[in-house]
Design an enzyme around this catalytic site. Structure first.
Site, PDB file in Angstrom:
ATOM      1  CB  ALA A   1     -28.084 -48.874  24.637  1.00 46.88           C
ATOM      2  CG  LEU A   2     -27.299 -45.194  28.980  1.00 50.91           C
ATOM      3  CD1 LEU A   2     -27.937 -44.093  29.718  1.00 50.91           C
ATOM      4  CD2 LEU A   2     -26.073 -44.838  28.787  1.00 50.91           C
ATOM      5  CD  GLU A   3     -30.394 -49.212  32.038  1.00 53.39           C
ATOM      6  OE1 GLU A   3     -31.003 -49.472  30.703  1.00 53.39           O
ATOM      7  OE2 GLU A   3     -30.147 -48.222  32.160  1.00 53.39           O
TER       8      GLU A   3
ATOM      9  CG  HIS B   1     -31.423 -39.463  26.741  1.00 55.87           C
ATOM     10  ND1 HIS B   1     -32.406 -40.707  26.578  1.00 55.87           N
ATOM     11  CD2 HIS B   1     -30.751 -39.433  27.723  1.00 55.87           C
ATOM     12  CE1 HIS B   1     -32.009 -41.337  27.670  1.00 55.87           C
ATOM     13  NE2 HIS B   1     -30.965 -40.620  28.356  1.00 55.87           N
TER      14      HIS B   1
HETATM   15  N1  LIG Z   1     -33.830 -44.183  23.899  1.00 54.28           N
HETATM   16  C1  LIG Z   1     -33.231 -45.517  23.937  1.00 54.28           C
HETATM   17  C2  LIG Z   1     -32.921 -45.938  25.174  1.00 54.28           C
HETATM   18  N2  LIG Z   1     -33.121 -45.102  26.475  1.00 54.28           N
HETATM   19  C3  LIG Z   1     -32.879 -45.833  27.509  1.00 54.28           C
HETATM   20  C4  LIG Z   1     -31.488 -45.992  28.394  1.00 54.28           C
HETATM   21  O1  LIG Z   1     -31.105 -46.895  27.397  1.00 54.28           O
HETATM   22  C5  LIG Z   1     -31.578 -46.301  29.563  1.00 54.28           C
HETATM   23  O2  LIG Z   1     -32.420 -47.538  29.868  1.00 54.28           O
HETATM   24  C6  LIG Z   1     -32.552 -45.332  30.300  1.00 54.28           C
HETATM   25  O3  LIG Z   1     -31.794 -44.011  30.347  1.00 54.28           O
HETATM   26  C7  LIG Z   1     -32.394 -45.491  31.985  1.00 54.28           C
HETATM   27  O4  LIG Z   1     -31.196 -45.781  32.450  1.00 54.28           O
HETATM   28  N3  LIG Z   1     -32.223 -47.106  25.368  1.00 54.28           N
HETATM   29  C8  LIG Z   1     -32.143 -47.975  24.087  1.00 54.28           C
HETATM   30  O5  LIG Z   1     -31.486 -49.058  24.229  1.00 54.28           O
HETATM   31  N4  LIG Z   1     -32.450 -47.497  23.105  1.00 54.28           N
HETATM   32  C9  LIG Z   1     -33.347 -46.211  22.789  1.00 54.28           C
HETATM   33  O6  LIG Z   1     -33.274 -45.696  21.705  1.00 54.28           O
HETATM   34  C1  LIG Z   2     -32.060 -42.071  22.493  1.00 49.77           C
HETATM   35  C2  LIG Z   2     -33.192 -42.004  23.322  1.00 49.77           C
HETATM   36  O1  LIG Z   2     -33.058 -42.002  24.574  1.00 49.77           O
HETATM   37  C3  LIG Z   2     -34.561 -41.634  22.852  1.00 49.77           C
HETATM   38  O2  LIG Z   2     -35.611 -42.342  23.164  1.00 49.77           O
HETATM   39  C4  LIG Z   2     -34.757 -40.357  23.490  1.00 49.77           C
HETATM   40  O3  LIG Z   2     -35.957 -39.569  22.801  1.00 49.77           O
HETATM   41  P1  LIG Z   2     -36.042 -38.055  23.016  1.00 49.77           P
HETATM   42  O4  LIG Z   2     -34.832 -37.433  22.613  1.00 49.77           O
HETATM   43  O5  LIG Z   2     -37.084 -37.613  21.891  1.00 49.77           O
HETATM   44  O6  LIG Z   2     -36.597 -37.886  24.487  1.00 49.77           O
END
Ligand SMILES: Nc1c(NC[C@H](O)[C@H](O)[C@H](O)CO)[nH]c(=O)[nH]c1=O
Ligand SMILES: CC(=O)[C@@H](O)COP(=O)(O)O
Length: 163
Positions: A59-61, A96
């Site tokens: 999602a961050l991308e 996060h």
């Molecule tokens: N935890 C989730 C993520 N984490 C990854 C971030 O979106 C991103 O790809 C990373 O931080 C590298 O920049 N992404 C999701 O879409 N959903 C999640 O639950």
């Molecule tokens: C929302 C996220 O990035 C999730 O995967 C992080 O999990 P955690 O907080 O247990 O490292």
């Protein structure tokens, strides 16, 4: 009990034949991404849109990918008329979640406002996998379809106001 989009009969809105619509999907969870994408494509296909799909890790991308794709389309003289953002953020053990959920939403709003582009946000932000599937499945919450409908509503508005 108030009705929501999923409760309403699928009313026929005017077609947007030929409109170029960008789907940006964060494919952090494959099965959820499949449902969200299916829902969005069904709505966009029914409206006659021309779809282009960009896939990123999470999602961050998504906001950055949307901005890159919008600029690239402008440079090639084939601009997108709308954007549909798809993804799912599931809470883990740390802060996060707040960063990923909040910053992706903020980023998408910034992209929409900076470019004046119709955008529907179909990035789920949930606490559990069960909540995610209830909202992603096309036969249940169909949030992917909802995001596509929101983008099309703004697209129709923009076409009306700025022909
Ligand atoms: N935890 C989730 C993520 N984490 C990854 C971030 O979106 C991103 O790809 C990373 O931080 C590298 O920049 N992404 C999701 O879409 N959903 C999640 O639950
Ligand atoms: C929302 C996220 O990035 C999730 O995967 C992080 O999990 P955690 O907080 O247990 O490292």
């Amino acid at each position: 009990m108030v009705t929501t989009r999923s409760d309403r009969a699928g009313g026929e809105a005017e077609p947007v034949t030929g409109a170029r619509v960008l789907i940006v999907e964060g494919r952090y969870y494959e099965a959820l991404a499949d449902e969200l994408l299916s829902g969005a494509r069904t709505v966009l296909d029914a409206a006659g849109a021309e779809i282009e799909i960009v896939t990123v890790p999470g999602a961050l991308e998504v906001p950055v990918a949307a901005q890159i794709a919008l600029e690239g389309a402008e440079l090639e003289g084939r601009p997108f008329e709308a954007v549909v953002a798809l993804g799912c953020v599931i809470r883990g053990e740390t802060y996060h979640f707040e960063i990923v959920a909040g910053e992706s939403a903020r980023g998408l709003m910034d992209v929409a406002l900076a470019n004046g582009v119709p955008l529907g946000n179909g990035i789920l932000t949930v606490d559990t996998e069960a909540q995610a599937f209830e909202r992603a499945r096309t036969g249940e919450g169909d949030k992917g379809g909802g995001a596509a409908e929101a983008a099309l509503a703004l697209l129709r508005l923009k076409r009306r106001v700025m022909p």
